[in-house]
Design a protein around this motif. Structure first.
Motif, PDB file in Angstrom:
ATOM      1  N   ASN A 280     -77.819 171.883 -25.091  1.00 50.78           N
ATOM      2  CA  ASN A 280     -78.485 172.589 -26.404  1.00 50.78           C
ATOM      3  C   ASN A 280     -77.693 172.306 -27.695  1.00 50.78           C
ATOM      4  O   ASN A 280     -77.723 172.888 -28.455  1.00 50.78           O
ATOM      5  N   TYR A 281     -76.838 171.120 -27.831  1.00 55.04           N
ATOM      6  CA  TYR A 281     -76.358 170.830 -28.730  1.00 55.04           C
ATOM      7  C   TYR A 281     -76.302 169.095 -29.022  1.00 55.04           C
ATOM      8  O   TYR A 281     -76.482 168.457 -28.134  1.00 55.04           O
ATOM      9  N   ASP A 282     -76.318 168.821 -30.513  1.00 56.38           N
ATOM     10  CA  ASP A 282     -76.168 167.497 -30.907  1.00 56.38           C
ATOM     11  C   ASP A 282     -74.703 167.001 -30.640  1.00 56.38           C
ATOM     12  O   ASP A 282     -73.874 167.546 -31.013  1.00 56.38           O
ATOM     13  N   LEU A 283     -74.659 165.533 -30.310  1.00 58.78           N
ATOM     14  CA  LEU A 283     -73.415 165.021 -30.196  1.00 58.78           C
ATOM     15  C   LEU A 283     -72.880 165.056 -31.733  1.00 58.78           C
ATOM     16  O   LEU A 283     -73.628 165.012 -32.595  1.00 58.78           O
ATOM     17  N   ARG A 284     -71.645 165.225 -31.696  1.00 56.22           N
ATOM     18  CA  ARG A 284     -70.792 165.360 -33.039  1.00 56.22           C
ATOM     19  C   ARG A 284     -70.397 164.019 -33.577  1.00 56.22           C
ATOM     20  O   ARG A 284     -70.062 164.077 -34.846  1.00 56.22           O
ATOM     21  N   TRP A 285     -70.405 163.093 -32.861  1.00 56.21           N
ATOM     22  CA  TRP A 285     -70.114 161.814 -33.316  1.00 56.21           C
ATOM     23  C   TRP A 285     -68.650 161.614 -34.152  1.00 56.21           C
ATOM     24  O   TRP A 285     -68.588 161.117 -35.301  1.00 56.21           O
ATOM     25  N   PHE A 286     -67.685 162.425 -33.592  1.00 54.69           N
ATOM     26  CA  PHE A 286     -66.267 162.558 -34.125  1.00 54.69           C
ATOM     27  C   PHE A 286     -66.271 163.066 -35.717  1.00 54.69           C
ATOM     28  O   PHE A 286     -65.233 162.864 -36.353  1.00 54.69           O
ATOM     29  N   THR A 332     -61.121 173.387 -28.203  1.00 51.46           N
ATOM     30  CA  THR A 332     -61.738 172.458 -27.194  1.00 51.46           C
ATOM     31  C   THR A 332     -61.067 171.907 -26.333  1.00 51.46           C
ATOM     32  O   THR A 332     -61.163 171.789 -25.078  1.00 51.46           O
ATOM     33  N   GLY A 333     -59.667 171.574 -26.835  1.00 52.23           N
ATOM     34  CA  GLY A 333     -58.812 170.708 -25.865  1.00 52.23           C
ATOM     35  C   GLY A 333     -59.436 169.020 -26.169  1.00 52.23           C
ATOM     36  O   GLY A 333     -60.476 168.980 -26.534  1.00 52.23           O
ATOM     37  N   ILE A 334     -58.562 168.287 -25.768  1.00 48.53           N
ATOM     38  CA  ILE A 334     -59.114 166.918 -26.395  1.00 48.53           C
ATOM     39  C   ILE A 334     -59.981 166.173 -25.245  1.00 48.53           C
ATOM     40  O   ILE A 334     -60.750 165.307 -25.800  1.00 48.53           O
ATOM     41  N   LEU A 335     -60.165 166.722 -24.042  1.00 49.15           N
ATOM     42  CA  LEU A 335     -61.109 166.214 -23.254  1.00 49.15           C
ATOM     43  C   LEU A 335     -62.666 166.688 -23.712  1.00 49.15           C
ATOM     44  O   LEU A 335     -63.731 165.766 -23.878  1.00 49.15           O
ATOM     45  N   ALA A 336     -62.747 168.152 -24.090  1.00 45.58           N
ATOM     46  CA  ALA A 336     -64.094 168.521 -24.317  1.00 45.58           C
ATOM     47  C   ALA A 336     -64.451 168.151 -25.737  1.00 45.58           C
ATOM     48  O   ALA A 336     -65.370 167.707 -25.980  1.00 45.58           O
ATOM     49  N   PHE A 337     -63.249 167.682 -26.790  1.00 46.35           N
ATOM     50  CA  PHE A 337     -63.632 167.181 -28.038  1.00 46.35           C
ATOM     51  C   PHE A 337     -64.340 165.751 -27.851  1.00 46.35           C
ATOM     52  O   PHE A 337     -65.215 165.522 -28.460  1.00 46.35           O
ATOM     53  N   GLY A 338     -63.761 164.844 -27.005  1.00 44.26           N
ATOM     54  CA  GLY A 338     -64.306 163.579 -26.527  1.00 44.26           C
ATOM     55  C   GLY A 338     -65.805 163.899 -26.148  1.00 44.26           C
ATOM     56  O   GLY A 338     -66.809 163.132 -26.649  1.00 44.26           O
TER      57      GLY A 338
END
Length: 436
Positions: A280-286, A332-338
């Motif tokens: 239920n979220y849109d990608l953040r695209w960094f 988030t941590g690096i993996l969830a951030f990606g």
């Protein structure tokens, strides 16, 4: 302790070990109430795959030819020793001023320490002057650099002056940690001295290591109780001790509980699991890299305009719920951030860039450890910054380590000259000789 060794320790604590514990004993592993929602979501196969792939990509990129060879091309020459010494003293004084200003709203440093636990929990507002707390970490940077002058003979000013400024910076740094009620800040600070010793002496003091790990584990487990007990400081030391004992008795921590200890590290697994399963979220695209920098701007300068919420906020809401997320934050941590940024391709891109950056920085700094006397101390700071990002997200990282990043940048500008070695091109005659 090199970059990858520190990374392996962090990865084990924040990803591998929590993931394993949650997989084999989910029912008993979660002991904190605010993780209660995750009892129904964790133990996803994709999460385990992401942890494995993330580690593989980071290590592969770390040792890549592109990272190592490019790092080897960079040559560092130290500028005047006095300039760096003066810079370290300036950072110490700057941190002292920032600490003084940040604690004015509480009525002084002692009152800020007394209210640190309530302030961290969001019960008491940090106020407008809380902005200055991010500058107090300059004392940590200054302390490490001043230690280099203190421990190196025939370098810098008189020994008394070096000792005075080192002790001053140490006290300032430690006091700032007490006002923030941050357990990990204190642990990372003390870990830095251990790292410096290992880097310089190229050996691990096993007895010291065991004592350090045991002590820091206890502090991590009972640190919240310790900071809570400081609220009784106005009533004297006996009142602090009594409140500490009452706090432990009330939280049923009379003996060491491994699951209770590991609850400090679950959040990266919960964040990764949420990023993979929540649709239920849109990608953040960094975009959170930009929002992280925007978060550094004081609200007073925004003129009432609210900056967009970063993934730190949304991740906290997804995990804790909208009510419990108020005043709380789950990095988030690096993996969830990606994953949040661009799904699986985002995880791959993030891990490859992160691993390459670590390998590149280590390749640059490694070859100057013996030629520049302050390099082991600077090396330690950079290694900690690189490893810390793995446990956070852009906003959390920049908010917590903004001053360390700035201090590193200015030290490089003030204290270093950089040269890039160019590959030697062989003449046609030399090439013909090689063929013969």
């Amino acid at each position: 302790m090199d970059f990858l060794t520190l990374f392996n320790i962090y990865y084990l604590l924040w990803y591998a070990l929590p993931g394993f514990i949650l997989a084999i004993d989910l029912k008993n592993a979660i002991t904190w109430d605010h993780w209660y929602n995750m009892r129904f979501h964790t133990n996803n196969l994709e999460t385990a795959v992401a942890i494995f792939i993330g580690y593989f990509l980071i290590v592969t990129s770390f040792y890549s030819k592109l990272a190592q060879e490019n790092g080897q091309k960079v040559i560092i020459k130290s500028r005047k020793i006095s300039s760096i010494y003066s810079y370290a003293i300036f950072l110490c004084l700057f941190a002292m001023l920032a600490l003084y200003i940040a604690t004015l709203q509480f009525g002084g440093i002692l009152a800020a320490i007394t209210n640190s636990s309530a302030s961290r929990a969001g019960i008491e507002s940090k106020g407008d002057l809380g902005f200055f707390t991010r500058f107090t970490s300059a004392a940590t940077f200054a302390c490490y650099i001043l230690l280099a002058y203190l421990s190196t003979k025939n370098i810098g000013q008189g020994k008394f002056g070096k000792l005075f400024w080192f002790i001053t910076s140490f006290i300032t740094a430690f006091t700032s940690f007490l006002t923030k009620a941050g357990r990990f800040n204190i642990i990372a600070f003390l870990l830095g001295f251990y790292q410096i010793y290992v880097v310089i002496n190229k050996k691990i003091p096993w007895i010291t290591s065991i004592i350090f790990v045991f002590t820091m584990s206890l502090f991590l487990l009972y640190g919240k109780n310790f900071f809570f007990s400081l609220s009784a400081m106005p009533d004297g030391l006996d009142a602090v001790i009594q409140k500490f004992n009452e706090s432990i008795a009330g939280s049923n921590k009379e003996s060491f509980n491994f699951y209770e200890f590991m609850n400090n590290f679950y959040y990266t697994n919960f964040s990764l699991d949420t990023a993979l399963t929540n649709k239920n979220y849109d990608l953040r695209w960094f975009s959170d890299i930009i929002y992280g920098f925007l978060s550094l701007i004081p609200k007073i300068f925004l003129g009432g305009v609210k900056s967009p919420q970063s993934i730190l906020y949304y991740n906290s809401v997804y995990i804790l719920g909208p009510d419990d997320a108020v005043g709380a934050a789950v990095p988030t941590g690096i993996l969830a951030f990606g994953i949040y940024s661009m799904s699986w391709p985002g995880l791959i891109i993030t891990c490859l860039i992160y691993g390459w950056l670590g390998g590149f920085l280590q390749a640059i700094l490694n070859k100057h450890l013996n030629s520049i006397f302050w390099m082991p101390h600077f090396y330690t700071i950079v290694a900690q910054l690189w490893a810390t990002f793995m446990t956070s997200d852009p906003e959390t990282f920049l908010q917590g380590d903004f001053m360390s990043l700035t201090s590193c940048s200015f030290l490089v500008f003030i204290g270093c000259k950089f040269y890039i070695t160019k590959p030697v091109r062989k003449s046609n005659w030399q090439k013909n000789q090689d063929i013969k």
